[in-house]
Design an enzyme around this catalytic site. Sequence first.
Site, PDB file in Angstrom:
ATOM      1  N   LYS A 169       0.893  -1.108   0.059  1.00 50.90           N
ATOM      2  CA  LYS A 169      -0.084   0.167   0.020  1.00 50.90           C
ATOM      3  C   LYS A 169       0.877   1.085   0.122  1.00 50.90           C
ATOM      4  CE  LYS A 169      -0.555   2.301   3.616  1.00 50.90           C
ATOM      5  NZ  LYS A 169       0.490   2.420   4.595  1.00 50.90           N
ATOM      6  N   HIS A 199      -0.347  -4.668   6.371  1.00 49.77           N
ATOM      7  CA  HIS A 199       0.349  -5.532   7.293  1.00 49.77           C
ATOM      8  C   HIS A 199      -0.294  -5.548   8.722  1.00 49.77           C
ATOM      9  CE1 HIS A 199       1.922  -1.764   8.775  1.00 49.77           C
ATOM     10  NE2 HIS A 199       2.251  -2.084   9.951  1.00 49.77           N
ATOM     11  N   ASP A 256      -2.538   7.142   4.318  1.00 49.05           N
ATOM     12  CA  ASP A 256      -1.373   6.251   4.810  1.00 49.05           C
ATOM     13  C   ASP A 256      -1.986   5.347   5.923  1.00 49.05           C
ATOM     14  OD1 ASP A 256       1.290   5.833   4.830  1.00 49.05           O
ATOM     15  OD2 ASP A 256       1.555   6.571   6.898  1.00 49.05           O
ATOM     16  N   HIS A 261      -5.216   0.564   7.171  1.00 47.22           N
ATOM     17  CA  HIS A 261      -5.079  -0.183   8.470  1.00 47.22           C
ATOM     18  C   HIS A 261      -6.354   0.032   9.239  1.00 47.22           C
ATOM     19  CE1 HIS A 261      -1.253  -0.668   7.054  1.00 47.22           C
ATOM     20  NE2 HIS A 261      -0.524   0.515   7.376  1.00 47.22           N
ATOM     21  N   LYS A 352       1.058  11.124  13.954  1.00 47.86           N
ATOM     22  CA  LYS A 352       2.619  10.891  14.347  1.00 47.86           C
ATOM     23  C   LYS A 352       2.836  11.884  15.473  1.00 47.86           C
ATOM     24  CE  LYS A 352       3.644   8.858  10.085  1.00 47.86           C
ATOM     25  NZ  LYS A 352       3.986   7.332  10.414  1.00 47.86           N
TER      26      LYS A 352
HETATM   27  C1  BG6 Z   1       2.544   2.057   7.507  1.00 47.01           C
HETATM   28  C2  BG6 Z   1       2.710   3.552   7.215  1.00 47.01           C
HETATM   29  O1  BG6 Z   1       1.823   1.411   6.662  1.00 47.01           O
HETATM   30  O2  BG6 Z   1       2.386   1.689   8.800  1.00 47.01           O
HETATM   31  C3  BG6 Z   1       3.465   4.066   8.355  1.00 47.01           C
HETATM   32  O3  BG6 Z   1       2.910   3.814   6.008  1.00 47.01           O
HETATM   33  C4  BG6 Z   1       3.193   3.820   9.534  1.00 47.01           C
HETATM   34  O4  BG6 Z   1       3.252   5.548   8.177  1.00 47.01           O
HETATM   35  C5  BG6 Z   1       3.086   2.169   9.834  1.00 47.01           C
HETATM   36  O5  BG6 Z   1       4.376   4.406  10.426  1.00 47.01           O
HETATM   37  C6  BG6 Z   1       2.690   1.849  11.048  1.00 47.01           C
HETATM   38  O6  BG6 Z   1       2.738   0.515  11.280  1.00 47.01           O
HETATM   39  P1  BG6 Z   1       2.922  -0.166  12.828  1.00 47.01           P
HETATM   40  O7  BG6 Z   1       2.993  -1.726  12.505  1.00 47.01           O
HETATM   41  O8  BG6 Z   1       4.269   0.041  13.264  1.00 47.01           O
HETATM   42  O9  BG6 Z   1       1.970   0.418  13.660  1.00 47.01           O
END
Ligand code: BG6
Length: 503
Positions: A169, A199, A256, A261, A352
């Site tokens: 993505k 993920h 993003d 997610h 963030k």
């Molecule tokens: C990614 C985003 O898909 O997921 C990032 O592009 C983000 O910006 C990340 O930091 C967060 O993943 P996790 O597993 O660390 O919560």
Amino acid sequence: MTVTTENVPTSLSVEPTADLALPACDFTVFGATGDLALRKLLPGLYQRERDRNLHPDTRIIGVSRSPLDDEGYRELVSHALFEHVAPDHLEAGAVHRLVSRLHHLELDATTGEGWHRLHHLIKEGADGREEPRTTVFYLAVHSDLFGPICDRLEDLGVVSERSRVVLEKPIGSDLASSRVVNDAVGRVFAESQIFRIDHYLGKESVQNLLVTRFANTFLEPIWNSRWVDHVQITVAETLGVEKRGDYYDRSGALRDMVQNHLLQMLCLVAMEPPTYVGGDAHDSVRDEKLKVLRALRPLKGVDVDRDTVRGQYVSYGTELGHPSTTETYVALRAEVQNWRWAGVPFYLRTGKRMAAQTSTIEVVFKEPPHGMFPAAHGTSTPNRLTLRMQPDEGMQLHLTTKHPGPGGIRLHPASLDLSYATAFDERCPDAYERLLLDVMRGIPTLFMRRDEVEAAWGWVEPILARWDEVGIEPVRYHPGTDGPASARTLLGREGRSWIEPGR
Ligand code: BG6
């Protein structure tokens, strides 16, 4: 109170873990020297190597524009493993085995250069083998390159029925561009060969949500608008955009994180029970998620002004090196318009440079219908189920209990805690480990189907359009805080508040 493993399901995988026999693969990673490959994919493959899951004949072919030969790439990956794998998981034998599988090809995806070497390597691996290899093409590059790369692969004649393509993505930056990308990939690969990765779906606790909801009976009768007051989904990160400024500034938090997610997690909370999970029923879960996405109340026009908050941490422009109006924080109020969830707000937020690194789902239940304990006994707090994705994966059921003592009834908040780290002896695998195995095994359940991606874009797009149309500038917030005050108002105006972890 701690729950022991006797009280919880022991198999947390959608597929039985015993079913790990993997075919011999040529696993080609485009973007092989990039951050994702070095930080997540290769460490993930290393862990699977360490557990001896990879077929002895599997090769990993790194493709990038870097002028590295096999040895140079092996060295780079060894360093990355030392940096990104916990020291107590580093075993010289496993590192050696993984590194020996690596090849590197210098190749420019935008020009014709270098492709013949990929063709040669893949054909060489196929020569003389009775059983054809599975070929995986993992595209850890910008989605503008997905179509051109797929076309080249087809021209080279390396795409077969045993090929799979993995798309990272974001797929496009809105509905129209995602369709262009999906069409281009779809001209070369059948939908069943396309693995769109999110993920978050590989995280143990996200999969556990499926198991907790559907392998138990006690939740289902209360998992609806009659008993659930609201749901909160939070993904907060302490890091800023770091070295990803170029990508991030064109994307922003809504594209993003929310489009993928957070909406995927919302789907798993809200969906109806799938008919079957596992085996060949790959579409059962995805069909149900799609229904949720299609039932989301559209946020358009003034609804966007009222129900979304856009924020940006104050040092963002300085980190980036130029001023920007991209959001690094989003909070919004969504609703799933169906019988089960009518009127239940789903509050989502992500940002963030927040106060704490945390990903949680909070399902907050309604107050008891009748308050029978006098106020002097204390107040009952609403029941709440917390699903922790990170840190400390697990879940917590918040209850009101009686404080022990002979003097009478005193109400006391308490919780049943399940921490994976203490309840199970096994290490919680990183999300990518599970997903990489599923790609090699050809199991698409935990990957997003094209219609899901497009439905998610379809919901997000009017929000982007409204922000653009009225020029809604992000509200500034200070790094290390909980984000803009207006995000508190989003819930506060309905008599609710965000649940901050540990507070
Ligand atoms: C990614 C985003 O898909 O997921 C990032 O592009 C983000 O910006 C990340 O930091 C967060 O993943 P996790 O597993 O660390 O919560």
